[in-house]
Structure formats: structure tokens, C-alpha cells
Motif scaffolding. Structure first.
Motif, mmCIF file in Angstrom:
data_model
loop_
_atom_site.group_PDB
_atom_site.id
_atom_site.type_symbol
_atom_site.label_atom_id
_atom_site.label_comp_id
_atom_site.label_asym_id
_atom_site.label_seq_id
_atom_site.Cartn_x
_atom_site.Cartn_y
_atom_site.Cartn_z
ATOM 1 N N LEU A 124 -4.906 7.646 -1.194
ATOM 2 C CA LEU A 124 -4.152 8.249 -0.101
ATOM 3 C C LEU A 124 -3.885 7.260 1.013
ATOM 4 O O LEU A 124 -2.929 7.430 1.774
ATOM 5 N N ALA A 125 -4.717 6.234 1.109
ATOM 6 C CA ALA A 125 -4.577 5.257 2.189
ATOM 7 C C ALA A 125 -3.455 4.261 1.947
ATOM 8 O O ALA A 125 -3.164 3.438 2.815
ATOM 9 N N GLY A 126 -2.817 4.342 0.790
ATOM 10 C CA GLY A 126 -1.784 3.366 0.450
ATOM 11 C C GLY A 126 -0.394 3.965 0.423
ATOM 12 O O GLY A 126 -0.196 5.149 0.144
ATOM 13 N N ALA A 127 0.592 3.119 0.709
ATOM 14 C CA ALA A 127 2.007 3.461 0.552
ATOM 15 C C ALA A 127 2.607 2.514 -0.475
ATOM 16 O O ALA A 127 2.175 1.366 -0.608
ATOM 17 N N LEU A 128 3.619 2.997 -1.176
ATOM 18 C CA LEU A 128 4.249 2.241 -2.256
ATOM 19 C C LEU A 128 5.761 2.349 -2.131
ATOM 20 O O LEU A 128 6.281 3.439 -1.887
ATOM 21 N N CYS A 129 6.452 1.237 -2.302
ATOM 22 C CA CYS A 129 7.908 1.267 -2.347
ATOM 23 C C CYS A 129 8.342 1.552 -3.783
ATOM 24 O O CYS A 129 8.037 0.775 -4.694
ATOM 25 N N ALA A 130 9.041 2.656 -3.972
ATOM 26 C CA ALA A 130 9.503 3.025 -5.305
ATOM 27 C C ALA A 130 10.582 2.087 -5.816
ATOM 28 O O ALA A 130 10.856 2.049 -7.013
ATOM 29 N N ALA A 131 11.172 1.293 -4.917
ATOM 30 C CA ALA A 131 12.247 0.384 -5.322
ATOM 31 C C ALA A 131 11.728 -0.982 -5.729
ATOM 32 O O ALA A 131 12.045 -1.479 -6.812
ATOM 33 N N CYS A 132 10.904 -1.599 -4.880
ATOM 34 C CA CYS A 132 10.487 -2.985 -5.155
ATOM 35 C C CYS A 132 9.020 -3.106 -5.551
ATOM 36 O O CYS A 132 8.570 -4.189 -5.924
ATOM 37 N N GLY A 133 8.235 -2.029 -5.436
ATOM 38 C CA GLY A 133 6.840 -2.079 -5.833
ATOM 39 C C GLY A 133 5.888 -2.608 -4.787
ATOM 40 O O GLY A 133 4.691 -2.748 -5.066
ATOM 41 N N HIS A 134 6.377 -2.905 -3.597
ATOM 42 C CA HIS A 134 5.502 -3.407 -2.531
ATOM 43 C C HIS A 134 4.525 -2.326 -2.090
ATOM 44 O O HIS A 134 4.857 -1.139 -2.060
ATOM 45 N N ARG A 135 3.306 -2.728 -1.759
ATOM 46 C CA ARG A 135 2.276 -1.815 -1.283
ATOM 47 C C ARG A 135 1.824 -2.220 0.113
ATOM 48 O O ARG A 135 1.743 -3.408 0.425
ATOM 49 N N TRP A 136 1.490 -1.225 0.939
ATOM 50 C CA TRP A 136 0.990 -1.481 2.283
ATOM 51 C C TRP A 136 0.164 -0.279 2.737
ATOM 52 O O TRP A 136 0.237 0.786 2.120
ATOM 53 N N PRO A 137 -0.640 -0.441 3.805
ATOM 54 C CA PRO A 137 -1.439 0.699 4.273
ATOM 55 C C PRO A 137 -0.527 1.825 4.761
ATOM 56 O O PRO A 137 0.399 1.602 5.528
ATOM 57 N N GLU B 299 11.272 6.866 4.977
ATOM 58 C CA GLU B 299 10.492 5.782 5.569
ATOM 59 C C GLU B 299 10.829 4.464 4.870
ATOM 60 O O GLU B 299 10.983 4.403 3.660
ATOM 61 N N LEU B 300 10.954 3.392 5.665
ATOM 62 C CA LEU B 300 11.444 2.127 5.140
ATOM 63 C C LEU B 300 10.314 1.258 4.602
ATOM 64 O O LEU B 300 9.223 1.205 5.179
ATOM 65 N N CYS B 301 10.608 0.564 3.526
ATOM 66 C CA CYS B 301 9.680 -0.433 2.988
ATOM 67 C C CYS B 301 9.708 -1.667 3.880
ATOM 68 O O CYS B 301 10.785 -2.187 4.187
ATOM 69 N N PRO B 302 8.534 -2.176 4.292
ATOM 70 C CA PRO B 302 8.519 -3.358 5.165
ATOM 71 C C PRO B 302 8.969 -4.639 4.474
ATOM 72 O O PRO B 302 9.277 -5.614 5.150
ATOM 73 N N ARG B 303 9.033 -4.639 3.143
ATOM 74 C CA ARG B 303 9.468 -5.844 2.436
ATOM 75 C C ARG B 303 10.972 -5.822 2.160
ATOM 76 O O ARG B 303 11.692 -6.736 2.553
ATOM 77 N N CYS B 304 11.458 -4.784 1.483
ATOM 78 C CA CYS B 304 12.863 -4.784 1.065
ATOM 79 C C CYS B 304 13.766 -3.970 1.979
ATOM 80 O O CYS B 304 14.998 -4.053 1.864
ATOM 81 N N GLY B 305 13.162 -3.182 2.877
ATOM 82 C CA GLY B 305 13.969 -2.391 3.800
ATOM 83 C C GLY B 305 14.536 -1.127 3.207
ATOM 84 O O GLY B 305 15.255 -0.388 3.891
ATOM 85 N N GLY B 306 14.220 -0.841 1.951
ATOM 86 C CA GLY B 306 14.735 0.363 1.314
ATOM 87 C C GLY B 306 14.043 1.617 1.816
ATOM 88 O O GLY B 306 12.866 1.583 2.178
ATOM 89 N N ALA B 307 14.791 2.718 1.849
ATOM 90 C CA ALA B 307 14.233 3.997 2.290
ATOM 91 C C ALA B 307 13.579 4.696 1.093
ATOM 92 O O ALA B 307 13.979 5.785 0.689
ATOM 93 N N PRO C 3 3.787 7.919 -1.325
ATOM 94 C CA PRO C 3 2.340 7.690 -1.408
ATOM 95 C C PRO C 3 2.009 6.828 -2.636
ATOM 96 O O PRO C 3 2.622 6.972 -3.695
ATOM 97 N N ASP C 4 1.026 5.954 -2.483
ATOM 98 C CA ASP C 4 0.599 5.109 -3.610
ATOM 99 C C ASP C 4 -0.424 5.876 -4.448
ATOM 100 O O ASP C 4 -1.592 5.501 -4.564
ATOM 101 N N VAL C 5 0.052 6.978 -4.993
ATOM 102 C CA VAL C 5 -0.757 7.876 -5.816
ATOM 103 C C VAL C 5 -0.068 8.023 -7.167
ATOM 104 O O VAL C 5 1.155 8.178 -7.220
ATOM 105 N N VAL C 6 -0.853 7.949 -8.227
ATOM 106 C CA VAL C 6 -0.288 8.088 -9.574
ATOM 107 C C VAL C 6 0.006 9.555 -9.835
ATOM 108 O O VAL C 6 -0.883 10.408 -9.768
#
Length: 233
Positions: free
Chosen positions: A109-122, A131-139, A143-146
Motif C-alpha cells: 500500500l505504501a507504493g505507487a506504480l506508473c501503469a505506463a512506464c513501470g516507475h515506482r515511488w512512495p 495523478e502524474l508519474c514523476p518520471r514520464c509525466g503520464g496520468a 497503487p503498487d498492488v498486484v
């Protein structure tokens, strides 16, 4: 002592106040799996999915580890062999209880995941649609949950650990969700001693050498004391 591989499920965190999934009144009795725990549900209604996980994130952040979490951390630190903890849980109570190198096969639950580029962040406390991905800027933040239909994390490492296990313990898990439900067969294939610890017998209890029933804070603490050859504190 060799290698102990431990799989934990929602039942180990229930006594810390976190809801289980498949019992009466559990999370899946209150929410449709298809709506809040699939990629398709997220595509249909991201606000609903984010709201579900925001509430779970807040609940998990307020929870405290119980004596079962702390007992497993003690086993890791005091055992003469290797102790590997694999969890289906997305909370951080194992780590809060002192465990290390926990393999969160269903994410956190503590993780976020970009569905576009795969980047992970808290993840922030509250995630919102778009919400925007801090790496690719995609909306495309989620949640980084399987979710159901997705491949759990760390499967190669988990299978390697099971292949070398001397003891396999499953704690607080229903035995209904694969691939985790198949771990006992992997352990049986290498003649590991297998033990299930649950409030009630799981769907796959017959596959285990031993079944112990009761609250995790009782039976896990007792089992750990036996493994360490100490008197329960």
C-alpha cells in the motif's frame, strides 16, 4: 537449523485490526473483486479504486504489529538457519515488527506504480485519478498492488527459496489464491516439513504435514518458541 520459508496472509494482521478478505464480513463481502482489484475495474472507475486503497492505506498506517509479527522477526534474528518471510499482505506490519527483507508478493500500500512506464515511488496518503508519474509525466499512477489477473512479484526468488526449504509454514492464508496456494506442493516436493497455522483449516489443509488452529498471536508465538527451543515469553 536449515532454511525456514514462511508464507503469511491476511489472518496474521487481523489481530492488528486489519480486515481479512474471504471470511464473513471480509473485504470481498463488502466490495466486488472485479470493481476494486482488477486492471479492468481501475480502467472503468479509477476514483472508486483509489478510494478503496486510500482507505486501506490509512487503516494500515494506523495499525501496530502484533505478537505474531514480532515473533517471526525474532525467529529471523535468533534462528541459526535462514528464515525467509513471504507475504500476501500489502501492509508493512512485518517490517514494523522487526522483520527484514520481506518479499511482498502482492505489492504494498505504501507504493505507487506508473501503469505506463513501470516507475515506482512512495505513494502519498491519498491518491487521486489522473495523478502524474514523476518520471514520464503520464496520468497513469495506480497503487503498487498486484491485482487479480496480474503476476505476483518475486516469483523466481520465492520458488528458489521453496526448492531449498527444510520447513515451510503458511500462516493466516485461505489456500484459495494461486500461485501462493501451490507453495505447499513445492515444499512437499523437496520433503520439507509443512505446517499450516490458521483460525480454521484452509482449503488445502490436507496437503500439510501439520495443522495448528487458533489465533495467530497464540499459535505463531508458541511455534516460534518451539523452533528456537525457548520458553514462550
Amino acid at each position: 537449523m536449515g532454511k525456514i520459508v514462511i508464507l503469511t496472509g491476511a489472518g496474521i494482521s487481523a489481530e492488528s485490526g486489519l480486515g481479512t478478505f474471504r471470511d464473513a464480513g471480509g473485504l470481498w463481502a463488502q466490495h466486488s473483486i472485479e470493481d476494486v482489484a482488477t486492471p479492468e475495474g481501475f480502467a472503468r472507475n479509477p476514483a472508486l479504486v483509489h478510494g478503496f486503497y486510500n482507505a486501506r492505506r490509512q487503516q494500515a498506517a494506523a495499525a501496530q504489529p502484533n505478537s505474531a509479527h514480532r515473533a517471526l522477526a525474532r525467529l529471523q534474528s535468533d534462528c541459526s538457519g535462514e528464515v525467509v518471510i513471504v507475504t500476501q499482505n500489502v501492509d508493512a506490519l512485518h517490517e514494523a515488527g522487526g522483520a527484514r527483507d520481506v518479499l511482498h508478493m502482492h505489492g504494498t500500500l505504501a507504493g505507487a506504480l506508473c501503469a505506463a512506464c513501470g516507475h515506482r515511488w512512495p505513494a502519498p496518503d491519498m491518491m487521486e485519478p489522473g495523478e502524474l508519474c514523476p518520471r514520464c509525466g503520464g496520468a497513469s499512477a495506480r497503487p503498487d498492488v498486484v491485482w487479480f489477473g496480474e503476476m505476483p512479484y518475486y516469483m523466481d526468488r520465492i520458488m528458489d527459496h521453496l526448492a531449498g526449504a527444510d520447513i515451510f509454514a503458511a500462516i493466516g492464508t485461505s489456500g484459495q489464491v494461486y500461485p501462493a496456494a501451490g507453495f505447499v506442493q513445492e515444499a512437499n516436493a523437496v520433503n520439507a516439513h509443512t505446517v499450516e497455522m490458521n483460525l480454521d483449516r484452509s482449503y488445502i489443509a490436507s496437503a500439510f504435514d501439520e495443522t495448528r488452529l487458533g489465533p495467530a498471536t497464540q499459535i505463531v508465538v508458541d511455534w516460534v518458541a518451539e523452533q528456537l527451543g525457548v520458553t514462550r515469553a
